[in-house]
Design a protein around this motif. Structure first.
Motif, mmCIF file in Angstrom:
data_model
loop_
_atom_site.group_PDB
_atom_site.id
_atom_site.type_symbol
_atom_site.label_atom_id
_atom_site.label_comp_id
_atom_site.label_asym_id
_atom_site.label_seq_id
_atom_site.Cartn_x
_atom_site.Cartn_y
_atom_site.Cartn_z
ATOM 1 N N ASN A 182 0.845 -1.198 0.000
ATOM 2 C CA ASN A 182 0.000 0.000 0.000
ATOM 3 C C ASN A 182 0.877 1.243 0.000
ATOM 4 O O ASN A 182 2.115 1.154 0.096
ATOM 5 C CB ASN A 182 -0.970 0.003 1.187
ATOM 6 C CG ASN A 182 -0.248 -0.107 2.525
ATOM 7 O OD1 ASN A 182 0.634 0.696 2.822
ATOM 8 N ND2 ASN A 182 -0.629 -1.090 3.333
ATOM 9 N N ALA A 242 1.273 3.680 2.201
ATOM 10 C CA ALA A 242 2.010 3.973 3.428
ATOM 11 C C ALA A 242 3.302 3.161 3.489
ATOM 12 O O ALA A 242 4.363 3.678 3.860
ATOM 13 C CB ALA A 242 1.128 3.689 4.642
ATOM 14 N N GLU A 243 3.215 1.884 3.128
ATOM 15 C CA GLU A 243 4.422 1.053 3.103
ATOM 16 C C GLU A 243 5.408 1.567 2.059
ATOM 17 O O GLU A 243 6.625 1.578 2.295
ATOM 18 C CB GLU A 243 4.061 -0.404 2.783
ATOM 19 C CG GLU A 243 3.413 -1.147 3.923
ATOM 20 C CD GLU A 243 3.223 -2.628 3.601
ATOM 21 O OE1 GLU A 243 3.663 -3.073 2.522
ATOM 22 O OE2 GLU A 243 2.624 -3.334 4.430
ATOM 23 N N VAL A 300 5.872 4.630 0.991
ATOM 24 C CA VAL A 300 6.534 5.845 1.476
ATOM 25 C C VAL A 300 7.636 5.492 2.467
ATOM 26 O O VAL A 300 8.756 6.013 2.397
ATOM 27 C CB VAL A 300 5.496 6.791 2.127
ATOM 28 C CG1 VAL A 300 6.203 7.964 2.806
ATOM 29 C CG2 VAL A 300 4.516 7.305 1.087
ATOM 30 N N ALA A 301 7.328 4.577 3.375
ATOM 31 C CA ALA A 301 8.317 4.187 4.384
ATOM 32 C C ALA A 301 9.508 3.467 3.759
ATOM 33 O O ALA A 301 10.671 3.755 4.078
ATOM 34 C CB ALA A 301 7.657 3.302 5.439
ATOM 35 N N GLY A 306 -4.326 1.892 3.043
ATOM 36 C CA GLY A 306 -3.263 2.864 3.253
ATOM 37 C C GLY A 306 -3.448 4.059 2.342
ATOM 38 O O GLY A 306 -4.512 4.305 1.798
ATOM 39 N N ASN A 307 -2.393 4.851 2.176
ATOM 40 C CA ASN A 307 -2.467 5.994 1.258
ATOM 41 C C ASN A 307 -2.722 5.501 -0.156
ATOM 42 O O ASN A 307 -2.218 4.467 -0.560
ATOM 43 C CB ASN A 307 -1.139 6.765 1.267
ATOM 44 C CG ASN A 307 -0.863 7.416 2.601
ATOM 45 O OD1 ASN A 307 -1.782 7.871 3.267
ATOM 46 N ND2 ASN A 307 0.390 7.438 2.991
ATOM 47 N N GLU A 322 -1.373 9.940 -3.525
ATOM 48 C CA GLU A 322 -0.840 10.556 -2.313
ATOM 49 C C GLU A 322 0.552 10.015 -1.996
ATOM 50 O O GLU A 322 1.463 10.762 -1.600
ATOM 51 C CB GLU A 322 -1.782 10.306 -1.137
ATOM 52 C CG GLU A 322 -1.280 10.842 0.200
ATOM 53 C CD GLU A 322 -1.026 12.335 0.197
ATOM 54 O OE1 GLU A 322 -0.199 12.786 1.022
ATOM 55 O OE2 GLU A 322 -1.626 13.062 -0.620
ATOM 56 N N ALA A 323 0.739 8.703 -2.175
ATOM 57 C CA ALA A 323 2.063 8.120 -1.941
ATOM 58 C C ALA A 323 3.085 8.689 -2.927
ATOM 59 O O ALA A 323 4.230 8.978 -2.547
ATOM 60 C CB ALA A 323 1.989 6.598 -2.073
ATOM 61 N N ARG A 337 4.108 12.144 -1.728
ATOM 62 C CA ARG A 337 4.986 12.126 -0.552
ATOM 63 C C ARG A 337 6.389 11.660 -0.906
ATOM 64 O O ARG A 337 7.382 12.153 -0.358
ATOM 65 C CB ARG A 337 4.374 11.242 0.526
ATOM 66 C CG ARG A 337 3.086 11.819 1.112
ATOM 67 C CD ARG A 337 2.482 10.903 2.158
ATOM 68 N NE ARG A 337 3.382 10.710 3.284
ATOM 69 C CZ ARG A 337 3.124 9.897 4.308
ATOM 70 N NH1 ARG A 337 1.997 9.180 4.312
ATOM 71 N NH2 ARG A 337 3.979 9.768 5.301
#
Length: 219
Positions: free
Chosen positions: A46, A48-49, A51-52, A71-72, A76-77, A80
């Motif tokens: 997803n 969020a993963e 981005v991290a 997630g995002n 959006e990802a 970011r």
């Protein structure tokens, strides 16, 4: 940051995959493993993963789907990752099933370096990844067609009142509800809608909302 010719000649292009479908990620991993000079160093399920992992693994390219289930979302990802305040931020290459004007615009506004469809031949994908790592942009032929068509066909000009009515239409309000909100008659709203449909070249409310979103006439 684009890689130098000397670096790219000896170092594989590192790729992070982001797709919420396990089977799709497995297929991409197998496909990219067969491409010389490309190495998958991580997988995300997803936004969020992604981005991290982009921050920790520092890949050259993030291969990003837009339609993520949790997630995002992909846009959006992409934003970011592309706008991370760090030197050498990865380039984001969108790989998706979506080719509408609105999706293309959102992806590039977020900072995507390219936009490919999942139906593209493997060689096109390999070339796009290498191009992204080198700082160049890539558009699939159908996507490029959408962009050129949009440039050649200016957006319809709607009045503030028509945009206001269209916005309420997009939120699912009925003609009666719109008329009540604007303190006018249903006949007047029907006349306004007929004018809006004519400007957009459509025959009904569903098509009008779809075209308006593609043309970015709605917020």
């Amino acid at each position: 940051m684009s890689r130098s010719a000397a670096e790219s000649a000896h170092t594989p292009v590192s790729v992070l995959l982001c797709d919420d479908h396990d089977v799709v990620r497995a297929g991409l991993l197998a496909l990219l493993s067969s491409a010389p000079g490309i190495e998958v160093i991580g997988e995300a399920r997803n936004g969020a993963e992604a981005v991290a992992l982009a921050a920790s693994l520092r890949p050259d390219v993030v291969l990003m789907d837009l339609g993520l289930g949790s997630g995002n979302d992909g846009v959006e990802a992409t934003r970011r990752i592309a706008h991370a305040d760090a030197p050498g931020s990865p380039r984001v290459l969108v790989l998706t099933d979506y080719d509408t004007d609105a999706d293309i615009a959102r992806a590039f506004e977020a900072g995507a370096a390219g936009h490919l469809l999942k139906a593209e031949p493997p060689e096109e994908l390999f070339a796009a990844i290498r191009a992204a790592a080198a700082g160049r942009s890539t558009l699939a032929a159908p996507v490029a067609h959408h962009v050129l068509a949009q440039m050649r066909s200016p957006r319809p000009t709607l009045t503030d009142r028509e945009l206001h009515i269209l916005g309420r239409l997009a939120r699912g309000l009925s003609i009666r509800e719109i008329a009540r909100a604007l303190s006018t008659s249903e006949v007047t709203i029907k006349t306004d809608l007929a004018r809006i449909y004519d400007k957009l070249g459509v025959a009904g409310r569903t098509a009008a909302v779809s075209v308006a979103r593609d043309q970015r006439l709605l917020p």
